[in-house]
Design an enzyme around this catalytic site. Structure first.
Site, PDB file in Angstrom:
ATOM      1  N   ARG A   1      -6.722  10.417   0.378  1.00 48.57           N
ATOM      2  CA  ARG A   1      -6.580  10.928  -1.000  1.00 48.57           C
ATOM      3  C   ARG A   1      -7.949  11.067  -1.660  1.00 48.57           C
ATOM      4  O   ARG A   1      -8.186  11.979  -2.437  1.00 48.57           O
ATOM      5  CB  ARG A   1      -5.657  10.006  -1.805  1.00 48.57           C
TER       6      ARG A   1
ATOM      7  N   HIS B   1       0.869  -1.190   0.000  1.00 46.58           N
ATOM      8  CA  HIS B   1       0.000   0.000   0.000  1.00 46.58           C
ATOM      9  C   HIS B   1       0.898   1.228   0.000  1.00 46.58           C
ATOM     10  O   HIS B   1       1.886   1.274   0.725  1.00 46.58           O
ATOM     11  CB  HIS B   1      -0.879  -0.039   1.256  1.00 46.58           C
TER      12      HIS B   1
END
Ligand SMILES: Cc1cc2nc3c(=O)[nH]c(=O)nc-3n(C[C@H](O)[C@H](O)[C@H](O)COP(=O)(O)OP(=O)(O)OC[C@H]3O[C@@H](n4cnc5c(N)ncnc54)[C@H](O)[C@@H]3O)c2cc1C
Length: 606
Positions: free
Chosen positions: A258, A238
């Protein structure tokens, strides 16, 4: 321990694991009217699923009516670089919405849209905002709902019990050998069908978002029981884990940051993600910061910011910034959500409301207020796409009566998983595994327990106590393995380093055989670590051998000696199994041809 000195329980179906996949499987098997036992390492409610933050991907079409199963199918296949089991990707996309609505009927309280529908948020690689969520605590709501439902279904729970071996009757599965973590007693659970739902393998690496439970038990149990493992080279790193302070390195920073408008910058303040947008994502990616921002705020005429490209790409771009000297002080890059205060009225409160766990995580663990300053983030081992090779519809492995679902099974994700697709995977295929395991059990007579197998499992489990003073501690071996896997089989790989890892595994295996454990059997973490070690070694070998065979870069697997995709590898998966001589063997299998109607779905949506 004297032979046969253990309790024996019996069920039609046992489910190993109480995360989303295990709970959903147990609920479904019980609904079919068979007797069900559920075994889990920790207390109910503490499985890894509870840590999931961002959301569950399902084409409900609440925010974007244009969304449907076909688009979700296409996104999943494209994210997986077309190595996915297309039938699993199809079933997943088709059934996820109903599984989410079912959770709602069972009491899950999702965040809502203005119209009162289940709200859906953006995540990387998904064409439309598709993730049903509860702030950044979606896994908690999922596990609470499934657990509340499960405890009324007549399932027998064996909490804080670890399955140390699967038992067989000839070729078919016969049950499991289990030890009780709290008191150290051993027991045997006989069963006609077993569902593995043990989650992932993150603890094979030194930097990981995964909890102590993710020691690859299901992968190793299945392998030693004769099942095949698929796609083991594909580990997901990740892009955003915490990098500072050292004690919390690897803890996840959800992609939801995000999705809510957070941006990645290097030490010079540059948004480097705009520099390199893969050709096949260009048409869908914003070409200005303004357009990207508008997209995260729901503007349907804008395209996604490059921070929301697939995880493999974002992770590699971050690595590149760090390697080329443009990283943050502690070896990551900056993730900034505080900047949105300039755009959103009541910005700080808005951030806290949308990302409450992230706010607390950074405040408490790093003394950083994310509403005021950027976070430092870097890649962390997060998820494994590889796992037990199963039939797409039934989830049965190549061993009769042995089923697998959730992160420990393979197929749906191919070379890379899209965020949000795991929470939907575990409920879609958890249900299927439970249903077909129950159906299978109904067709079987009781399996015979071979006491010699159970005795052998007990002997192996207890032998570290015989070396209480002479043996090396298990943690030294575990750390050495984790460091080696991180350094040599991590995010950027090559032949030379992986060969060194393969050579390095042999002495570690010898050391693991000689570890000693002091004290007694009651809640002895050193003992548990000594046993987990063998699973971590098995899965590390499977990852390394498969990664050596895939001489190309694709999805989560990146090789700097073969840095591009190679069409010859685009139509095959690698399979690992235990050979007749007891050694691990790897071979390739061709991916079955996709039916025309699914090919059309992919072509039409390019
Ligand atoms: C921090 C974090 C955030 C995430 N966020 C998201 C997200 O927003 N969306 C998304 O889709 N995915 C997310 N994921 C991934 C997702 O949470 C997992 O892939 C998923 O929950 C796995 O579910 P599972 O049911 O397969 O396994 P788990 O939930 O891990 O359950 C495994 C179970 O198996 C048991 N077990 C293991 N070994 C044994 C054994 N030997 N004997 C007995 N029991 C055993 C454990 O005790 C546990 O009960 C996230 C992961 C992490 C780490």
């Amino acid at each position: 321990m004297a032979n046969h000195d253990y309790e024996v329980h019996e069920h039609d179906v046992i489910v190993i694991g109480a995360g989303g996949a295990g709970l959903r499987a147990a609920i479904e098997a019980a609904a079919q009217g068979v007797s069900v036992g559920l075994v889990c390492k920790s207390l109910l409610g503490k499985a890894h699923t509870v840590m999931a933050e961002g959301g569950i991907a399902a084409a409900l079409g609440n925010v974007w009516p244009e969304d449907n199963w076909q688009v979700h199918f296409r996104d999943t296949m494209r994210g997986g670089k077309m190595l996915n089991n297309w039938r699993m990707a199809q079933l997943h996309a088709q059934e996820a919405p109903e599984r989410v609505l079912e959770l709602e009927r069972w009491g899950a309280l999702f965040d809502r849209t203005q119209e009162g529908l289940i709200s859906q948020r953006d995540f990387g690689g998904h064409r439309y905002a598709r993730l049903a969520h509860v702030g950044d605590r979606t896994g908690l709501e999922m596990i609470r709902t499934l657990q509340d439902h499960a405890i009324h279904q007549g399932i027998e729970f064996h909490m804080e019990h670890t399955v140390a071996a699967l038992l067989k009757d000839g070729d078919r599965i016969a049950g499991a050998f289990v030890y009780e973590r709290e008191r150290g007693r051993c027991l045997v659970i006989a069963a006609k069908a077993v569902v593995l739902a043990t989650g992932g393998i993150g603890r094979a690496f030194s930097i990981t978002s995964n909890s102590w439970e993710y020691t690859a038990d299901g992968h190793a149990l299945a392998y030693h029981a004769g099942a095949e493992l698929l796609d083991m080279e594909f580990v997901q790193f990740h892009p955003t884990g915490m990098v500072w302070p050292p004690s919390v390195k690897g803890i996840l920073v959800t992609e939801g940051v995000r999705g809510e408008g957070g941006v990645l910058r290097n030490k010079d303040g540059k948004r480097f993600m705009f520099d390199d947008i893969p050709e096949n994502y260009k048409a869908q990616t914003a070409d200005s910061e303004e357009e990207g921002w508008k997209y995260t705020q729901g503007d349907k005429n804008s395209r996604r910011p490059p921070e929301l490209l697939t995880r493999d790409h974002v992770a590699r771009k971050i690595m590149q910034e760090v390697r080329e000297g443009r990283g943050s002080p502690h070896g990551g890059v900056f993730l900034d959500i505080a900047w949105i205060k300039a755009r959103v009225p009541g910005g700080a409160e808005h951030i806290k409301k949308k990302l409450p766990s992230m706010y607390h995580q950074f405040k408490q663990l790093a003394d950083i207020d994310i509403t005021q300053e950027p976070m430092e983030v870097g890649p962390t081992t997060h998820y494994i796409m590889g796992g037990v090779r199963v039939d797409a519809d039934t989830q049965m492995s190549t061993v009769p009566g042995l089923f697998a679902a959730g992160e420990c099974a393979a197929g749906i994700n191919g070379a890379n998983r899209l965020g949000g697709n795991s929470l939907s995977d575990i409920i879609v295929f958890g249900k299927r595994a439970g249903e077909y395991a129950a159906q299978y059990a109904k067709t079987q007579s009781g399996a015979n327990i071979d006491t010699r197998q159970a005795d052998e499992a007990a002997r192996r489990a207890l032998e570290p106590f015989e070396r209480s003073t002479s043996g090396e501690g298990p943690y030294q071996v575990q750390y050495a393995l984790q460091e080696m896997m991180q350094d040599l089989v991590g995010i950027v790989r090559n032949e030379n380093e992986m060969q060194r890892a393969l050579v390095g595994l042999a002495p570690l295996r010898e050391r693991a055989k000689r570890v000693g454990v002091g004290g007694h059997r009651e809640y002895n973490p050193g003992w548990h670590a000594a046993l987990d070690l063998h699973n971590l070694l098995t899965v590390s070998e499977a990852i390394t051998r498969s990664a050596l065979e895939r001489r190309e870069s694709r999805g989560g697997h990146f090789r700097d000696d073969y840095p591009t995709k190679d069409a010859r590898f685009g139509t095959i998966n690698f399979v690992v199994r235990k050979g007749r001589d007891g050694q691990m063997e790897v071979f390739s299998v061709a991916i079955p041809e996709m039916p025309e109607e699914l090919k059309r779905v992919i072509d039409e949506m390019q």
